[in-house]
Design an enzyme around this catalytic site. Structure first.
Site, PDB file in Angstrom:
ATOM      1  N   ASN A 120       8.289  69.571  23.954  1.00 25.98           N
ATOM      2  CA  ASN A 120       7.615  68.261  23.950  1.00 25.98           C
ATOM      3  C   ASN A 120       6.369  68.291  24.833  1.00 25.98           C
ATOM      4  O   ASN A 120       5.314  67.755  24.474  1.00 25.98           O
ATOM      5  CB  ASN A 120       8.541  67.175  24.510  1.00 25.98           C
ATOM      6  CG  ASN A 120       9.502  66.628  23.482  1.00 25.98           C
ATOM      7  OD1 ASN A 120       9.350  66.860  22.284  1.00 25.98           O
ATOM      8  ND2 ASN A 120      10.506  65.900  23.952  1.00 25.98           N
ATOM      9  N   THR A 137      11.589  65.967  15.288  1.00 26.36           N
ATOM     10  CA  THR A 137      10.499  65.644  16.208  1.00 26.36           C
ATOM     11  C   THR A 137       9.949  64.263  15.865  1.00 26.36           C
ATOM     12  O   THR A 137       9.849  63.888  14.693  1.00 26.36           O
ATOM     13  CB  THR A 137       9.393  66.721  16.155  1.00 26.36           C
ATOM     14  OG1 THR A 137       8.893  66.812  14.824  1.00 26.36           O
ATOM     15  CG2 THR A 137       9.919  68.078  16.583  1.00 26.36           C
ATOM     16  N   ASP A 148       3.333  72.356  15.250  1.00 29.91           N
ATOM     17  CA  ASP A 148       3.335  73.827  15.366  1.00 29.91           C
ATOM     18  C   ASP A 148       3.496  74.245  16.826  1.00 29.91           C
ATOM     19  O   ASP A 148       4.197  75.213  17.134  1.00 29.91           O
ATOM     20  CB  ASP A 148       2.037  74.409  14.806  1.00 29.91           C
ATOM     21  CG  ASP A 148       1.885  74.099  13.329  1.00 29.91           C
ATOM     22  OD1 ASP A 148       2.918  73.993  12.643  1.00 29.91           O
ATOM     23  OD2 ASP A 148       0.742  73.951  12.861  1.00 29.91           O
TER      24      ASP A 148
HETATM   25  O1  RIB Z   1       0.203  72.092  10.932  1.00 32.98           O
HETATM   26  C1  RIB Z   1      -1.192  72.117  10.902  1.00 32.98           C
HETATM   27  C2  RIB Z   1      -1.647  73.147   9.922  1.00 32.98           C
HETATM   28  O2  RIB Z   1      -1.264  72.759   8.625  1.00 32.98           O
HETATM   29  C3  RIB Z   1      -3.144  73.328   9.864  1.00 32.98           C
HETATM   30  O3  RIB Z   1      -3.645  74.275  10.772  1.00 32.98           O
HETATM   31  C4  RIB Z   1      -3.392  73.689   8.417  1.00 32.98           C
HETATM   32  O4  RIB Z   1      -3.842  74.992   8.218  1.00 32.98           O
HETATM   33  C5  RIB Z   1      -2.067  73.434   7.708  1.00 32.98           C
HETATM   34  O5  RIB Z   1      -1.423  74.601   7.415  1.00 32.98           O
END
Ligand code: RIB
Length: 293
Positions: free
Chosen positions: A262, A206, A238
């Site tokens: 994306n 990414t 995420d």
């Molecule tokens: O990817 C973001 C996350 O990374 C946050 O929410 C934090 O908790 C860490 O785990």
């Protein structure tokens, strides 16, 4: 149905106009606590896009534990396999400034998960279309889950974040690996683009606002990102992973799945908090249509 095996944290977010220098005290202009953790974030991202999601993880017996479990439940994530274990929940200290973030995670209950517990979940993994993992929980738990899934034929996405935990032993087991650019460099070295060719349609790097890159067996493909105006980039990766998991579990063609992920990630950065801007399916489709017009 997607199963996410991963971390659940309370994010303690502080925003300031500029990152303080070493030894300096700077004034902040916002403090807030928001549910996060890479595992929980990916579970929420997938649930908002309409997938059934099972979360496997742990919270503590502190006040945050209850709030975090309830938060997942309210998002429609199944929490039967979220344990409440003695001690503190995981927290992430997140400093936001200059359009970027700096994060320190204290794992708490996340690090009390045990690999033996994953053996008991084999039937859950078998019933899942896909299992998503990251590296904020003990690595033996990740390794054991990957091994079980490989044996029973359930595909996995390993999001190797934080990448320091990634090890070569994981390589024969994951189906898809989704590092960002700096994680790819840490895992495969500066020439990470060469590594794409070793894993056609399986290694997806990414690139933030620039989209994502992979090798399709014949050519290198860059799937462009979407125009966005970022308020908080925490959780964009995420969101990409949760959305990518949903798309793959629905057998979307590979390039389309990356495009869908994306688009979801580009929407996620437009609001505060890792989970704050995670979109529903209609928003994602609208963004994709808008860009195609
Ligand atoms: O990817 C973001 C996350 O990374 C946050 O929410 C934090 O908790 C860490 O785990």
């Amino acid at each position: 149905m997607i199963t996410v095996v991963g971390s659940i944290n309370m994010d303690l977010v502080v925003r300031t106009d500029r990152f303080p220098k070493q030894g300096e005290t700077a004034m902040g202009n916002l403090y807030t606590t928001i549910p996060g953790g890479k595992g929980a974030n990916q579970a929420v991202a997938a649930a908002r896009l309409g997938s059934g999601v099972q979360m496997v993880g742990a919270v503590g017996t502190d006040a945050f534990g209850q709030v975090l479990a309830e938060g997942l439940d309210n998002e429609g994530v199944q929490i039967e396999h979220v344990k409440q274990l003695d001690g503190m929940s995981g927290i992430a200290n997140i400093l936001l400034s200059e359009g970027d973030n700096r994060i320190i995670v204290v794992p708490g209950a996340n690090h009390l998960l045990e690999e033996e517990g994953m053996d008991d979940l084999e039937s859950l993994f078998k019933a899942s279309d896909l299992v998503i993992l990251q590296l904020e929980i003990p690595l033996p738990v990740v390794q054991r889950t990957l091994e079980i899934c490989k044996r029973i034929g359930t595909p996995t996405i390993l999001n190797p974040a934080p990448s320091a935990g990634y090890c070569k032993e994981m390589e024969p087991y994951w189906t898809y690996l989704t590092p960002n650019e700096s994680e790819a460099e840490e895992i495969f070295g500066e020439q990470w683009e060469d590594a794409l060719e070793q894993f056609p349609n399986r290694l997806i790097v990414t690139l933030g606002k620039n989209g994502a890159r992979y090798f399709d067996g014949g050519r290198h493909v860059t799937v462009e990102g979407y125009e966005t105006s970022a308020v908080d980039t925490t959780g964009a990766g995420d969101t990409f992973n949760g959305a990518f998991g949903v798309a793959l579990s629905e057998q979307m063609p590979f390039e389309e799945a990356v495009r869908f992920a994306n688009a979801a990630a580009s929407l996620s950065v437009e609001k505060m908090g890792a989970q704050g801007g995670m979109p529903g399916r209609e928003e994602v489709l609208r963004r994709m249509r808008g860009a195609a017009e």
